[in-house]
Scaffold this motif. Sequence first.
Motif, PDB file in Angstrom:
ATOM      1  N   ASP A 141       9.831   3.991  -3.751  1.00  0.00           N
ATOM      2  CA  ASP A 141       8.438   4.147  -4.179  1.00  0.00           C
ATOM      3  C   ASP A 141       7.774   2.800  -4.487  1.00  0.00           C
ATOM      4  OD1 ASP A 141       6.238   5.940  -4.807  1.00  0.00           O
ATOM      5  OD2 ASP A 141       6.491   5.319  -6.896  1.00  0.00           O
ATOM      6  N   ILE A 142       8.484   1.697  -4.203  1.00  0.00           N
ATOM      7  CA  ILE A 142       7.956   0.369  -4.525  1.00  0.00           C
ATOM      8  C   ILE A 142       7.436  -0.310  -3.261  1.00  0.00           C
ATOM      9  CG2 ILE A 142       8.516  -1.896  -5.490  1.00  0.00           C
ATOM     10  CD1 ILE A 142      10.711  -0.560  -7.130  1.00  0.00           C
ATOM     11  N   VAL A 143       6.263  -0.916  -3.348  1.00  0.00           N
ATOM     12  CA  VAL A 143       5.670  -1.617  -2.208  1.00  0.00           C
ATOM     13  C   VAL A 143       6.638  -2.690  -1.705  1.00  0.00           C
ATOM     14  CG1 VAL A 143       3.814  -3.191  -1.513  1.00  0.00           C
ATOM     15  CG2 VAL A 143       3.292  -1.160  -2.883  1.00  0.00           C
ATOM     16  N   LYS A 144       6.854  -2.693  -0.410  1.00  0.00           N
ATOM     17  CA  LYS A 144       7.897  -3.512   0.197  1.00  0.00           C
ATOM     18  C   LYS A 144       7.764  -5.004  -0.111  1.00  0.00           C
ATOM     19  CE  LYS A 144       9.979  -4.649   4.671  1.00  0.00           C
ATOM     20  NZ  LYS A 144       9.907  -4.461   6.149  1.00  0.00           N
ATOM     21  N   TYR A 145       6.566  -5.563   0.028  1.00  0.00           N
ATOM     22  CA  TYR A 145       6.455  -7.018  -0.123  1.00  0.00           C
ATOM     23  C   TYR A 145       6.774  -7.473  -1.538  1.00  0.00           C
ATOM     24  CZ  TYR A 145       2.113  -7.962  -2.768  1.00  0.00           C
ATOM     25  OH  TYR A 145       1.169  -8.101  -3.766  1.00  0.00           O
ATOM     26  N   THR A 146       6.501  -6.615  -2.533  1.00  0.00           N
ATOM     27  CA  THR A 146       6.825  -7.008  -3.911  1.00  0.00           C
ATOM     28  C   THR A 146       8.335  -7.078  -4.114  1.00  0.00           C
ATOM     29  OG1 THR A 146       6.784  -4.745  -4.836  1.00  0.00           O
ATOM     30  CG2 THR A 146       4.694  -5.941  -4.744  1.00  0.00           C
ATOM     31  N   PHE A 392      -4.660  -3.120   3.220  1.00  0.00           N
ATOM     32  CA  PHE A 392      -4.193  -4.474   3.517  1.00  0.00           C
ATOM     33  C   PHE A 392      -2.731  -4.704   3.113  1.00  0.00           C
ATOM     34  CE2 PHE A 392      -8.806  -5.385   2.191  1.00  0.00           C
ATOM     35  CZ  PHE A 392      -9.291  -5.057   3.443  1.00  0.00           C
ATOM     36  N   VAL A 393      -2.189  -3.800   2.306  1.00  0.00           N
ATOM     37  CA  VAL A 393      -0.871  -4.030   1.703  1.00  0.00           C
ATOM     38  C   VAL A 393       0.243  -4.144   2.737  1.00  0.00           C
ATOM     39  CG1 VAL A 393       0.911  -3.012   0.226  1.00  0.00           C
ATOM     40  CG2 VAL A 393      -1.462  -3.031  -0.531  1.00  0.00           C
ATOM     41  N   ASN A 394       0.223  -3.291   3.749  1.00  0.00           N
ATOM     42  CA  ASN A 394       1.307  -3.289   4.734  1.00  0.00           C
ATOM     43  C   ASN A 394       1.381  -4.580   5.535  1.00  0.00           C
ATOM     44  OD1 ASN A 394       2.214  -0.738   4.030  1.00  0.00           O
ATOM     45  ND2 ASN A 394       0.912   0.298   5.531  1.00  0.00           N
ATOM     46  N   ASN A 395       0.302  -5.338   5.569  1.00  0.00           N
ATOM     47  CA  ASN A 395       0.283  -6.575   6.344  1.00  0.00           C
ATOM     48  C   ASN A 395       0.669  -7.802   5.520  1.00  0.00           C
ATOM     49  OD1 ASN A 395      -0.601  -5.193   8.647  1.00  0.00           O
ATOM     50  ND2 ASN A 395      -2.738  -5.366   8.026  1.00  0.00           N
ATOM     51  N   ILE A 396       0.945  -7.605   4.236  1.00  0.00           N
ATOM     52  CA  ILE A 396       1.346  -8.732   3.391  1.00  0.00           C
ATOM     53  C   ILE A 396       2.798  -9.099   3.703  1.00  0.00           C
ATOM     54  CG2 ILE A 396       1.777  -9.506   1.026  1.00  0.00           C
ATOM     55  CD1 ILE A 396      -0.542  -7.770   0.123  1.00  0.00           C
TER      56      ILE A 396
END
Length: 448
Positions: A141-146, A392-396
Amino acid sequence: MIKRVICVLIAAFMFIGLVACGSNSSENTDESSVQPSAQPTEKPELKPAEMKGEISFWHFNKDEGPKIVEAFNKVYPNIKVNLTIVPDKDQNYINKITAAIRSGSGVPDVFSGESAFVRKLVEMEGAYADISDRVKPLQDDIVKYTLEVGTDVNGKIKALSHQITAGGLAYKKPVAKKYLGTDDPEKIAEMLSTPEKCIETAKTLKEKSGGKVSLFPVWEEPYKMFLGSRATGWVKDNKLVIDPKMSDFIDYAKQLNETGGEAGLQQWNPPWAAAIGDDETAMCWAVPTWGVPWIVGSNDKKAADGGRWGLVKAPLEYFWGGTWYGIYAKSEKQDLAWEFIKWFTTDKDHLREWSKSTGDIPSSLSLLEEGSKSSDVDKIMGINLYKFYVPFVNNINGGIFTQYDSAIEQVYTDTMRSYLAGKLNSKEDFLKQFKETVKTNLKDIEVN
């Protein structure tokens, strides 16, 4: 006679032994007499209010640190958190925590890491503990780039963040309407859709305002966009890498400066902050998620009434900032420290409330989806910020972070100031000085 007695006695003892063995065998086959296992049983999970103890916590943000502790203690009233604020001016925070780690004395149980230097802490021996096993049940459940940022080169998760920091471009509607003829977000977005179009819009703005208003307050605004949209970090295979975006930006900053597209201020200085609230200096600021309340809201007192600011996609997709939290590798209170970090970075009820009170957008995928479907509208920007920033999150690319970022970026910005001030005559001079300074300051990386 004596031999006969001895034989009788031996026979008697053998009979008694057989009876005894038979008795034990009978008991072992009787299921009703089996004793319970001696293996330890798990203790029942304690509720937050039942947990007791004391931990120490260092943060560099005097505004955020106390709020974190206050929020935590509303849920965990019996865990005392000893907070120390160490402002990061002139790298004071990272220098102090590094010195403590290397000496092995006075290191807090939990300490934060800002995006500019968190990788240094993640990779530093003896700094953050490996929390991979603790995070595993939560990481879907955590955003990948973080997660990428908080993971070391060996694949061990060392730190978590509670927020995403995707970036946008904020503009002042009154300025746009007055000098560009419109404040409509779609039309402004088109005018600012590429770095080249930004230059053209800057020229128009400068001309229509009689030379008074620049597009940006300083070149550091588009710098954040170029920096955050790189494909490669500053160091790869222990060698300095100048991503094409950073090479291109040398030319771009020069052009922006020469056309009056930037007002020559310095980011975070009082004149830069004051310019956010007036309509006589610049029109656009780089604004990541946290920048809506902290850059615009805190510096433009009229912004809270709404209608003054708009938010559009930046000419380059980027991210800027963020804070991560880890446990000291040698802490004797790692369970309590984990409870603190786990709650602050992953508890959905908390993150939902924290987002409402601070404006941060959480790093929880399920909450991002929930927020994007909400009818809530930000007062300053007049839109649903989740719906704007989340795409935009997936492209970070979290992989561009390195442990050398803070030091190298300081050299880059210092060199840029010299270049724009005319102290360096060409792009070649810029690159030469930049490389020489990096080589002098960072002995452990190769510079070609």
